[in-house]
Design an enzyme around this catalytic site. Structure first.
Site, short mmCIF file in Angstrom:
data_model
loop_
_atom_site.label_atom_id
_atom_site.label_comp_id
_atom_site.label_asym_id
_atom_site.label_seq_id
_atom_site.Cartn_x
_atom_site.Cartn_y
_atom_site.Cartn_z
N ASP A 87 0.88 -1.17 0.00
CA ASP A 87 0.00 0.00 0.00
C ASP A 87 0.92 1.22 0.00
OD1 ASP A 87 -1.62 2.12 0.32
OD2 ASP A 87 -2.65 1.41 2.12
N LYS A 139 1.26 12.89 -17.38
CA LYS A 139 0.22 13.91 -17.23
C LYS A 139 -0.98 13.30 -16.54
CE LYS A 139 -2.44 13.00 -21.24
NZ LYS A 139 -3.12 13.32 -22.42
N HIS A 169 4.62 11.53 -23.91
CA HIS A 169 5.06 10.53 -24.88
C HIS A 169 4.78 10.94 -26.32
CE1 HIS A 169 1.00 9.17 -23.74
NE2 HIS A 169 0.91 8.85 -24.99
N GLU A 207 -8.59 12.23 -33.40
CA GLU A 207 -8.53 10.78 -33.26
C GLU A 207 -9.83 10.15 -33.72
OE1 GLU A 207 -6.53 9.40 -29.40
OE2 GLU A 207 -7.54 11.25 -28.84
N ASP A 226 -6.85 17.59 -21.81
CA ASP A 226 -6.21 16.32 -22.13
C ASP A 226 -5.17 16.48 -23.23
OD1 ASP A 226 -5.88 13.48 -21.99
OD2 ASP A 226 -7.04 13.31 -23.84
N HIS A 231 0.03 18.11 -24.72
CA HIS A 231 0.82 17.76 -25.90
C HIS A 231 0.95 18.86 -26.94
CE1 HIS A 231 0.50 13.84 -24.19
NE2 HIS A 231 -0.78 13.75 -24.40
P1 NDP Z 1 -5.04 2.83 -13.25
O1 NDP Z 1 -6.11 3.25 -12.32
O2 NDP Z 1 -5.35 1.85 -14.33
O3 NDP Z 1 -3.81 2.23 -12.41
C1 NDP Z 1 -3.39 2.72 -11.18
C2 NDP Z 1 -2.92 1.56 -10.32
O4 NDP Z 1 -2.47 2.07 -9.07
C3 NDP Z 1 -4.05 0.56 -10.02
O5 NDP Z 1 -3.60 -0.75 -10.18
C4 NDP Z 1 -4.37 0.90 -8.57
O6 NDP Z 1 -4.91 -0.15 -7.85
C5 NDP Z 1 -3.00 1.25 -8.05
N1 NDP Z 1 -3.09 1.97 -6.77
C6 NDP Z 1 -3.92 2.98 -6.45
N2 NDP Z 1 -3.72 3.35 -5.16
C7 NDP Z 1 -2.74 2.56 -4.67
C8 NDP Z 1 -2.12 2.45 -3.40
N3 NDP Z 1 -2.43 3.25 -2.38
N4 NDP Z 1 -1.17 1.52 -3.25
C9 NDP Z 1 -0.83 0.69 -4.26
N5 NDP Z 1 -1.39 0.75 -5.49
C10 NDP Z 1 -2.35 1.67 -5.68
O7 NDP Z 1 -4.45 4.18 -13.87
P2 NDP Z 1 -3.62 4.33 -15.25
O8 NDP Z 1 -2.63 3.25 -15.33
O9 NDP Z 1 -4.57 4.51 -16.38
O10 NDP Z 1 -2.93 5.75 -15.06
C11 NDP Z 1 -1.81 5.97 -14.21
C12 NDP Z 1 -1.32 7.39 -14.41
O11 NDP Z 1 -0.91 7.59 -15.74
C13 NDP Z 1 -2.38 8.45 -14.15
O12 NDP Z 1 -1.76 9.58 -13.58
C14 NDP Z 1 -2.89 8.81 -15.53
O13 NDP Z 1 -3.37 10.13 -15.60
C15 NDP Z 1 -1.62 8.66 -16.34
N6 NDP Z 1 -1.86 8.37 -17.76
C16 NDP Z 1 -2.45 7.20 -18.14
C17 NDP Z 1 -2.60 6.91 -19.49
C18 NDP Z 1 -3.21 5.61 -19.95
O14 NDP Z 1 -3.28 5.40 -21.16
N7 NDP Z 1 -3.66 4.75 -19.05
C19 NDP Z 1 -2.15 7.86 -20.55
C20 NDP Z 1 -1.54 9.06 -20.02
C21 NDP Z 1 -1.42 9.28 -18.69
P3 NDP Z 1 -6.55 -0.30 -7.78
O15 NDP Z 1 -6.97 -0.74 -9.13
O16 NDP Z 1 -6.73 -1.32 -6.70
O17 NDP Z 1 -7.08 1.05 -7.40
#
Ligand code: NDP
Length: 462
Positions: A87, A139, A169, A207, A226, A231
């Protein structure tokens, strides 16, 4: 680049169970390691999900297989990778996680929801970190100017700005170097890159994807935040910056920051310089797209735009009077990802020529790389008739995914592709009046059917 003799870098992925890690980060890393075989990277994944070592390994293998990484490359990463259930917001759990990464160079990659990243940074500020620790984050860098400033101040409590990597990216090495090369290494274009020769510039990223189940993030952001705030303003900065002596990353960052400071809404009116729209039901190819407001997770009361356009002025000697139109939309019929440069007409067209079809144009494709130059000529048929001829070039595909290029730079501590803190703030300063105008309903919300090219008359050259 790190080689076999340098100590391996530990890439600590916080939020390793999430979408970004699976779709972009791990496949990007795979293309990097497949291209640059000497790199040594140990990947430590951390998330709160319960995952066995075997399940984690199979996720890494799956992501590497997505980009056809050679077996030897995957094998080397898998041999040293580790998953730690943690966590991240629990100080003891985070402390143990960081300690377990050892004293070697460490990249902490925040693949976490933005609010969790902020809270995690506050905890990291109180921990002892390896001497070479870099922070990498995606971002959004804040949600407005004040929150971007707060986030930067927090990041600087953990490491100095030189060790912070804000990822865009869009800015793969190829995109950046193609733009810099076209502008400064090219005798044809270098002298004409100014208000004296260029009439307008459009930076477009349309897009054909619609919401694709991402309402949770997108409905709180919209196209302006966004895409334009992040970008497209970065692309504008590279397009319009003054010349650089070298490709040194600080020098490029300085020039980008300088030009961003000169950007204002066109005519100094946010309401008149911006437009917004939202897609209604339609068809893209064979896909039936529902009305945006009926997509799952969308709150129509938020009035989130799926298409935004903003015209800005760059108030300096080089660009005064040249409109820069930034536009990005979702659910469009044709993807269009390019910079369109419209040149001014010649000062005097010799009498006797006829039929000039329009201004000369240069179109620089953003993804994939391409160039098209449309020029007025009288090359065909009647020599008194002018027509437009287009010369096209497809640029070589990049050596690896843009995400791989960006990661490679972070692992090397190179900042050419990242967004410096002052630029991130400046980009929020630029869009702030437009966000206010949207919130106050000073800009009407228009509509366009998904699969169309947007409302009529937005971009003259569309
Ligand atoms: P997700 O919600 O898919 O992933 C976040 C992960 O972090 C989840 O697995 C979540 O677990 C975990 N998490 C949250 N809180 C905790 C905690 N306290 N301890 C441990 N793990 C934790 O988000 P994304 O991957 O989509 O995005 C991540 C970042 O990247 C964001 O800032 C987003 O804005 C940025 N981003 C994402 C893009 C994309 O294409 N996905 C593109 C551009 C930017 P749980 O599921 O249990 O909450």
């Amino acid at each position: 680049m790190a080689t076999q003799s340098s100590p391996p870098v530990t890439l600590l992925v916080l939020g390793a169970g999430g979408d970004l890690t699976r779709r972009l980060l791990l496949p990007g890393l795979a293309t990097l390691l497949s291209t640059e075989r000497d790199r040594r990277v140990r990947v430590v994944g951390a998330d709160r999900a319960e995952l066995s070592a075997a399940e984690w390994t199979s996720r890494v293998e799956g992501a590497f297989a997505q980009v056809q990484a050679p077996k030897a490359v995957t094998g080397r990463v898998v041999k040293h990778t580790e998953y730690v259930r943690s966590d991240i917001l629990d100080p003891d759990s985070l402390g143990a996680l960081v300690e377990g990464c050892g004293d070697g160079p460490l990249v902490v990659f925040f693949a976490l929801p933005p609010s969790v990243t902020t809270r995690c940074c506050a905890l990291l500020a109180d921990l002892r970190l390896p001497e070479v620790t870099r922070l990498a984050l995606e971002k959004p860098f804040g949600t407005d100017l004040a929150s971007a400033r707060d986030l930067n101040a927090l990041l600087h409590r953990v490491v100095p700005e030189e060790r912070v990597f804000r990822i865009d990216h869009f800015l793969g090495v190829n995109t950046v170097l193609n733009l810099v090369g076209t502008r400064f290494a090219n005798r044809i274009f270098q002298p004409v890159w100014s208000r004296d020769h260029i009439e307008r510039v459009e930076i477009v990223y349309d897009e054909d994807l619609a919401l694709e189940g991402r309402a949770g993030y997108y409905d709180g952001a919209g196209a302006l935040r966004d895409m334009l705030q992040s970008h497209l303003l970065q692309v504008l900065a590279l397009f319009a910056m003054e010349s650089v002596t070298t490709l040194d990353s600080e020098e490029v960052q300085d020039q980008k920051a300088q030009v961003l400071r000169a950007v204002r809404p066109w005519g100094r009116s946010a309401a008149r310089s911006a437009r917004r729209a939202r897609y209604t039901a339609g068809t893209i190819g064979r896909r039936k797209i529902p009305d945006y407001t009926s997509e799952e997770g969308v709150d129509p009361a938020r009035k989130t735009e799926t298409l935004a356009q903003m015209t800005v002025a760059v108030e300096n000697n080089r660009w005064a009077g040249v409109p820069f139109v930034l536009r990005s939309g979702k659910g469009m019929g044709e993807p269009r990802k390019e910079i369109v440069v419209t040149f001014r007409d010649v000062a005097h067209l010799p009498g006797g020529f006829q039929g000039a079809e329009g201004p000369d144009r240069l179109v620089i494709g953003l993804k994939p790389g391409s160039m098209e130059l449309s020029m007025t000529m009288n090359a065909e048929g009647d020599p008194f008739d002018l027509e437009q001829k287009t010369l096209s070039a497809t640029l070589a595909p990049p050596r690896m995914h843009a995400y791989g290029e960006v990661l490679g730079q972070i692992l090397d501590g190179e900042r050419l592709l990242s967004v410096r803190g002052d630029s991130a703030e400046e980009c929020w300063r630029i869009v702030a009046p437009v966000l206010r105008a949207f919130a106050q309903d000073k800009v009407p919300m228009e509509e366009y059917p998904a699969g169309s090219s947007g409302p009529d008359g937005w971009l003259p050259s569309a």
